[in-house]
Motif scaffolding. Sequence first.
Motif, PDB file in Angstrom:
ATOM      1  N   UNK A 212      38.907  66.990  70.717  1.00  0.00           N
ATOM      2  CA  UNK A 212      39.716  66.791  69.514  1.00  0.00           C
ATOM      3  C   UNK A 212      39.061  65.697  68.662  1.00  0.00           C
ATOM      4  N   UNK A 213      38.718  66.038  67.439  1.00  0.00           N
ATOM      5  CA  UNK A 213      38.116  65.035  66.549  1.00  0.00           C
ATOM      6  C   UNK A 213      38.923  64.991  65.255  1.00  0.00           C
ATOM      7  N   UNK A 214      39.688  63.910  65.022  1.00  0.00           N
ATOM      8  CA  UNK A 214      40.551  63.824  63.841  1.00  0.00           C
ATOM      9  C   UNK A 214      39.771  63.495  62.573  1.00  0.00           C
ATOM     10  N   UNK A 215      40.271  64.003  61.453  1.00  0.00           N
ATOM     11  CA  UNK A 215      39.670  63.649  60.166  1.00  0.00           C
ATOM     12  C   UNK A 215      39.821  62.152  59.931  1.00  0.00           C
ATOM     13  N   UNK A 216      41.011  61.625  60.218  1.00  0.00           N
ATOM     14  CA  UNK A 216      41.263  60.191  60.118  1.00  0.00           C
ATOM     15  C   UNK A 216      40.954  59.570  61.481  1.00  0.00           C
ATOM     16  N   UNK A 217      39.862  58.825  61.574  1.00  0.00           N
ATOM     17  CA  UNK A 217      39.351  58.366  62.863  1.00  0.00           C
ATOM     18  C   UNK A 217      40.285  57.429  63.612  1.00  0.00           C
ATOM     19  N   UNK A 218      41.249  56.827  62.911  1.00  0.00           N
ATOM     20  CA  UNK A 218      42.147  55.918  63.628  1.00  0.00           C
ATOM     21  C   UNK A 218      42.961  56.656  64.695  1.00  0.00           C
ATOM     22  N   UNK A 219      43.092  57.973  64.526  1.00  0.00           N
ATOM     23  CA  UNK A 219      43.874  58.750  65.482  1.00  0.00           C
ATOM     24  C   UNK A 219      43.086  59.145  66.722  1.00  0.00           C
ATOM     25  N   UNK A 220      41.871  58.629  66.853  1.00  0.00           N
ATOM     26  CA  UNK A 220      41.185  58.762  68.140  1.00  0.00           C
ATOM     27  C   UNK A 220      41.853  57.876  69.185  1.00  0.00           C
ATOM     28  N   UNK A 221      42.469  56.786  68.716  1.00  0.00           N
ATOM     29  CA  UNK A 221      43.173  55.838  69.595  1.00  0.00           C
ATOM     30  C   UNK A 221      42.254  55.251  70.666  1.00  0.00           C
ATOM     31  N   UNK A 222      41.029  54.928  70.274  1.00  0.00           N
ATOM     32  CA  UNK A 222      40.072  54.360  71.235  1.00  0.00           C
ATOM     33  C   UNK A 222      39.643  52.947  70.828  1.00  0.00           C
ATOM     34  N   UNK A 223      40.482  52.264  70.077  1.00  0.00           N
ATOM     35  CA  UNK A 223      40.204  50.883  69.718  1.00  0.00           C
ATOM     36  C   UNK A 223      38.996  50.759  68.809  1.00  0.00           C
ATOM     37  N   UNK A 224      38.136  49.816  69.107  1.00  0.00           N
ATOM     38  CA  UNK A 224      36.962  49.561  68.283  1.00  0.00           C
ATOM     39  C   UNK A 224      35.744  50.387  68.685  1.00  0.00           C
ATOM     40  N   UNK A 225      35.900  51.237  69.651  1.00  0.00           N
ATOM     41  CA  UNK A 225      34.785  52.076  70.105  1.00  0.00           C
ATOM     42  C   UNK A 225      34.347  53.035  68.992  1.00  0.00           C
ATOM     43  N   UNK A 226      33.059  53.264  68.891  1.00  0.00           N
ATOM     44  CA  UNK A 226      32.521  54.206  67.921  1.00  0.00           C
ATOM     45  C   UNK A 226      32.262  55.553  68.595  1.00  0.00           C
ATOM     46  N   UNK A 227      32.921  56.582  68.100  1.00  0.00           N
ATOM     47  CA  UNK A 227      32.713  57.941  68.608  1.00  0.00           C
ATOM     48  C   UNK A 227      32.615  58.859  67.398  1.00  0.00           C
ATOM     49  N   UNK A 228      31.385  59.207  67.041  1.00  0.00           N
ATOM     50  CA  UNK A 228      31.111  59.941  65.816  1.00  0.00           C
ATOM     51  C   UNK A 228      31.300  61.442  66.013  1.00  0.00           C
ATOM     52  N   UNK A 229      31.234  62.166  64.901  1.00  0.00           N
ATOM     53  CA  UNK A 229      31.324  63.621  64.972  1.00  0.00           C
ATOM     54  C   UNK A 229      30.142  64.184  65.759  1.00  0.00           C
TER      55      UNK A 229
END
Length: 336
Positions: A212-229
């Motif tokens: 699942x990759x959200x358009x709005x990245x805040x909804x990854x809910x992974x804090x400050x971690x960077x997880x790109x498309x």
Amino acid sequence: MKLIFTIILLIGLGRLQAQQSDFKHISFDKADRIALTHKDESLKNLPELTYKLTKGLATDVEKFRAIYKWVCISVSNDYNLWDLNESKRSRFKNKTEKLEQWNAKIKKKLYQNLLKRKQTICSGYAFLLKDLCELAGLRVEVIHGFGRTAYTNLNKNSKPNHSWNSVYLNEKWYLVDATWASGKQNPITFEFEFDYSDGYFLAHPQLFKTNHFPIDLKWQLIGNETFTFQSFLAAPLFYRDGFIFIEEPARLHKFHTNINISETGKFSYKFKIPIDSKSLVFQLDDGVQVTKIYPEIDIRNETTVLSYRFEHTGFYDVHLLYNDTYLATYTYKVVP
């Protein structure tokens, strides 16, 4: 007021990663029974339905569970409508006016299908869940983005193809996917079959992000971690049953890995429940022969590490199975 809500939202999103195990002290048996009892209720009166589903439940998470479970076991996925929608959106992607006209038309059709036949597609599941929960006084957001399965062919130019939800419980945001939890497609008839999976209920964000990759990245809910498309597209495939047994990958490997012959591949997971390690196997498929391998297993601090030494060159699909059930898939190219 909007600023205050935004600050509160960001604080909630920044808390420790939320998961189903946060509520292991709560039994959902009563909520599940209520959902099953009212399975055949119509959608003509949402306030009345919400009241029936939440009456007598003491906590917000139980109320959410009853509503979520009802949506999953009562509303079927309309694959034909989904295919039609994807076809039209692809056809009109460069024709703004026609795309807007189609979006208006599909919204009306979604509403009609829900009321008459209790059928919908992912966005219908997501908005219905939100509507019912808001009637119960629960905060739920609809999240749009990309859903990745073994049957989707996503790339950097793909358009968003999926919708799911986040719910706010006990000062944390949690992730759910009612669409994928509700059932699956029959491989022979291609029709939808109800088959509820609990794996997408309050799923761990570290596992959820793999498909699942959200358009709005805040909804990854992974804090400050960077997880790109790009990272999303390169992640391994975790299946429905993978979400049932796996809490999170302790270390997220890529879907594809190049490795030298005689090197050892290691795979790390945290499982939701105690498992029989003898039932964990790798299935290696080189396109000619399928071989089952029992990996070396090391369990430390709730983390299970599976190791296998690749002794032959070639390209392999590596499937992780538990009791002959597929949990995840990787690919390995073994070179001299």
